[in-house]
Design a protein around this motif. Structure first.
Motif, mmCIF file in Angstrom:
data_model
loop_
_atom_site.group_PDB
_atom_site.id
_atom_site.type_symbol
_atom_site.label_atom_id
_atom_site.label_comp_id
_atom_site.label_asym_id
_atom_site.label_seq_id
_atom_site.Cartn_x
_atom_site.Cartn_y
_atom_site.Cartn_z
ATOM 1 N N LEU B 35 0.890 -1.149 0.000
ATOM 2 C CA LEU B 35 0.000 0.000 0.000
ATOM 3 C C LEU B 35 0.936 1.209 0.000
ATOM 4 O O LEU B 35 1.570 1.519 1.006
ATOM 5 C CB LEU B 35 -0.836 -0.038 1.273
ATOM 6 N N LEU B 36 1.040 1.805 -1.174
ATOM 7 C CA LEU B 36 2.059 2.843 -1.369
ATOM 8 C C LEU B 36 1.389 4.207 -1.399
ATOM 9 O O LEU B 36 0.359 4.379 -2.042
ATOM 10 C CB LEU B 36 2.755 2.547 -2.705
ATOM 11 N N LYS B 43 -3.123 5.513 4.606
ATOM 12 C CA LYS B 43 -2.684 4.123 4.743
ATOM 13 C C LYS B 43 -2.943 3.593 6.154
ATOM 14 O O LYS B 43 -3.551 2.540 6.333
ATOM 15 C CB LYS B 43 -1.179 4.005 4.424
ATOM 16 N N SER B 44 -2.499 4.349 7.141
ATOM 17 C CA SER B 44 -2.670 3.884 8.521
ATOM 18 C C SER B 44 -4.142 3.810 8.900
ATOM 19 O O SER B 44 -4.541 2.942 9.681
ATOM 20 C CB SER B 44 -1.946 4.810 9.493
ATOM 21 N N ILE B 207 -1.548 2.259 -5.223
ATOM 22 C CA ILE B 207 -1.070 3.588 -4.853
ATOM 23 C C ILE B 207 -2.266 4.379 -4.358
ATOM 24 O O ILE B 207 -3.320 4.432 -5.008
ATOM 25 C CB ILE B 207 -0.395 4.302 -6.037
ATOM 26 N N ILE B 208 -2.107 4.926 -3.197
ATOM 27 C CA ILE B 208 -3.225 5.628 -2.584
ATOM 28 C C ILE B 208 -2.807 7.055 -2.265
ATOM 29 O O ILE B 208 -1.672 7.321 -1.884
ATOM 30 C CB ILE B 208 -3.732 4.855 -1.338
ATOM 31 N N LYS B 210 -4.647 10.884 -0.795
ATOM 32 C CA LYS B 210 -5.794 11.653 -0.309
ATOM 33 C C LYS B 210 -7.068 10.811 -0.159
ATOM 34 O O LYS B 210 -8.146 11.211 -0.581
ATOM 35 C CB LYS B 210 -6.059 12.843 -1.237
ATOM 36 N N GLY B 211 -6.867 9.620 0.409
ATOM 37 C CA GLY B 211 -8.035 8.807 0.725
ATOM 38 C C GLY B 211 -8.656 8.084 -0.434
ATOM 39 O O GLY B 211 -9.771 7.577 -0.327
ATOM 40 N N GLU B 212 -7.949 8.050 -1.586
ATOM 41 C CA GLU B 212 -8.480 7.333 -2.744
ATOM 42 C C GLU B 212 -7.421 6.416 -3.329
ATOM 43 O O GLU B 212 -6.245 6.775 -3.366
ATOM 44 C CB GLU B 212 -8.931 8.321 -3.825
ATOM 45 N N VAL B 213 -7.866 5.267 -3.825
ATOM 46 C CA VAL B 213 -6.935 4.388 -4.526
ATOM 47 C C VAL B 213 -6.776 4.921 -5.939
ATOM 48 O O VAL B 213 -7.741 5.046 -6.680
ATOM 49 C CB VAL B 213 -7.458 2.935 -4.559
#
Ligand SMILES: Nc1ncnc2c1ncn2[C@@H]1O[C@H](COP(=O)(O)OP(=O)(O)O)[C@@H](O)[C@H]1O
Ligand SMILES: [Mg+2]
Lengths: 252, 245
Positions: B35-36, B43-44, B207-208, B210-213
């Motif tokens: 999860l980059l 992420k957390s 790759i994530i 601002k809260g979006e994948v």
């Protein structure tokens, strides 16, 4: 599940014993001073209360006072530090159900309270001889009271947002109520107005139930005392379970 | 079987911060998944929700098919968590931290002690067994948390920025260890903001930002389309994040 409970209780017990000079010694020193100053020096000048010397009268009250403080301080500080250091997450990520977590914290407080109570009782034997009117009442009142204050400490720990949050209640609520809760005197010696005010202090009922178990005397009805103890326990337990379910103060 | 299945996950903190804005994510059993994303990407937050440490605002999360709403305790048994921040009691000994954690998972004390010794050895902490956690170096503390997370032999190991602040040599050792765990069948998810770490270890990456994948693909595909391209995509996303600040 029981392993999880046992782990929590064991951890608390080991910690308590390891740092005994902070957990067990202070209440013993304090109450010994009370025994010496109030019991021996001042008490010897005072008239007997319902046939018991002043020393004998205050022993149950002082044991109760040390149990109340110890069980409360134990849960409030362990829970607050677990929350603050985030070690609480160690338990929260595990499949330990909430009620076991609650039981674990409460047991820590109760073990500390009852252990301190027993030690203070042993110390009191150096000052006066032991009278036990009804052992079952002593034990029951001891268990219910330490449980009540362990729960109260836990609720305080849940709500506390900072270090003052864990000392305000003990200093400004718990200590005054305890001192005015019939530890040092019978409320029958009070003027009528203050006697009635005292009847609203729940700690009075606990101290009197406990004293009744030892000496067989009480300012209030024992049935009433136990009803109050059980009622407050039930309310606090319900509140704690609710707060845990919501993750109040420890889950975003 | 999907190790993790996330649908429409949203999280708004009480401060008003919208940390997750509808995340969908599936992670297969046996995967080594990265999860980059830059700091503050969320992420957390995703990890805290999967492990029930944070409540979600909306959405659905399943761990090996078990919903975290319906049977959170069962979902928790599958997961071992290595959090981003140190969260053990620094006044406790290494061995006690690990065995206590075993107890929380219902492992009897005798077995817990045996397992703890084994795992402490595997992570190279044997000579620190009876040392207070406070006295460990940063890398050792991180390894202690890995040992603690593995004590109940979870099917899924989640590591939140495991190599942040860990020196190169120790990082290589940790990579080696994780690779072996994965070969032996443990599903691994790690978060990182180092592209190289994801490249080196992971089979799949999301790759994530601002809260979006923003992108979810097998690493191989990404690398085939050119290493530079991947770097550019990631840089672009990070740049975007910086500009907003
Ligand atoms: N406890 C919290 N309260 C309020 N906002 C938070 C909290 N934790 C994280 N956030 C916010 O949520 C966003 C995502 O944070 P986080 O999940 O920690 O990102 P990452 O782990 O990718 O660096 C950030 O904007 C952060 O400030
Ligand atoms: Mg993070």
């Amino acid at each position: 599940m029981w392993t999880s409970y046992y782990t929590m209780a064991r951890k608390e017990f080991v910690r308590m014993i390891r740092i005994w000079s902070q957990t067990l010694l202070p209440p013993i020193v304090t109450t010994s001073l009370y025994f010496v100053v109030f019991g021996s020096f001042i008490g010897s000048q005072l008239a007997a209360i319902e046939g018991f010397s002043y020393m004998q009268f205050i022993v149950p009250g002082l044991i109760m006072m040390s149990m109340i403080t110890s069980s409360y301080m134990n849960t409030v500080s362990t829970f607050y530090f677990a929350k603050w250091q985030r070690t609480l997450d160690e338990i929260l990520v595990s499949p330990t159900p909430n009620w076991i977590v609650i039981a674990g914290f409460i047991s820590g407080g109760m073990i500390r309270g009852l252990l301190v109570g027993t030690l203070v009782l042993i110390v009191s034997l150096f000052f006066t001889h032991l009278v036990i009117h009804q052992l079952a009442i002593v034990i029951l009142a001891g268990i219910l009271t330490t449980m009540l204050f362990s729960l109260a400490g836990l609720v305080n720990g849940i709500f506390a947002k900072g270090f003052d949050g864990i000392s305000i209640v003990p200093t400004f609520v718990l200590t005054p109520l305890t001192y005015l809760g019939g530890v040092f005197f019978s409320i029958n010696q009070f003027p009528e107005f203050w006697r009635i005010v005292s009847l609203f202090n729940p700690i009075l009922y606990m101290v009197n139930a406990f004293r009744y178990g030892f000496l067989g005397i009480s300012d209030v009805s024992i049935a009433m005392s136990f009803s109050i103890l059980i009622a407050i326990n039930v309310v606090l337990l319900g509140l704690t379970v609710y707060l845990f379910k919501k993750g109040w103060g420890f889950k975003n | 079987m999907q190790a993790i299945s996330i649908k429409g996950l949203r999280k708004t903190y009480s401060t008003g911060t919208q940390a997750l804005k509808g995340v969908d994510l599936n992670i297969e059993e046996g995967d080594f998944f990265a999860l980059l994303g830059p700091n503050g990407a969320g992420k957390s937050t995703i990890i805290s929700i999967i492990t029930s440490l944070t409540r979600k605002s909306e959405g659905e999360v399943k761990v090996f098919g078990t919903s975290i709403d319906e049977d959170p305790d069962k979902a928790k048994t599958y997961i071992g968590l290595v959090p981003q921040e140190f969260n053990f009691n620094i006044f406790e000994k290494v061995i006690d931290i690990v065995t206590t954690q075993a107890g929380y998972y219902g492992i009897p004390r005798k077995e817990a002690l045996e397992r703890a010794d084994e795992i402490i050895k595997a992570l190279g902490l044997w000579d620190k067994r009876d040392t207070m956690a406070q006295q460990l170096s940063g890398g050792m503390k991180r390894r202690l948390m890995i040992a603690r997370a593995l004590i109940h032999k979870p099917k899924l190991l989640i590591l939140d920025e495991p190599t942040a602040g860990v020196d190169i040599e120790m990082r290589l050792g940790m990579w080696e260890f994780l690779r072996r765990m994965n070969e032996e069948g443990t599903t691994i998810i790690l978060t990182t903001h180092y592209l190289e770490e994801a490249e080196e270890l992971c089979r799949n990456v999301a790759i994530i930002n601002k809260g979006e994948v923003r992108l979810h693909k097998p690493m191989k595909e990404l690398l085939e389309s050119g290493k530079e391209k991947l770097e550019n995509i990631y840089l672009e996303i990070i740049q975007e994040a910086k500009q907003e600040k």
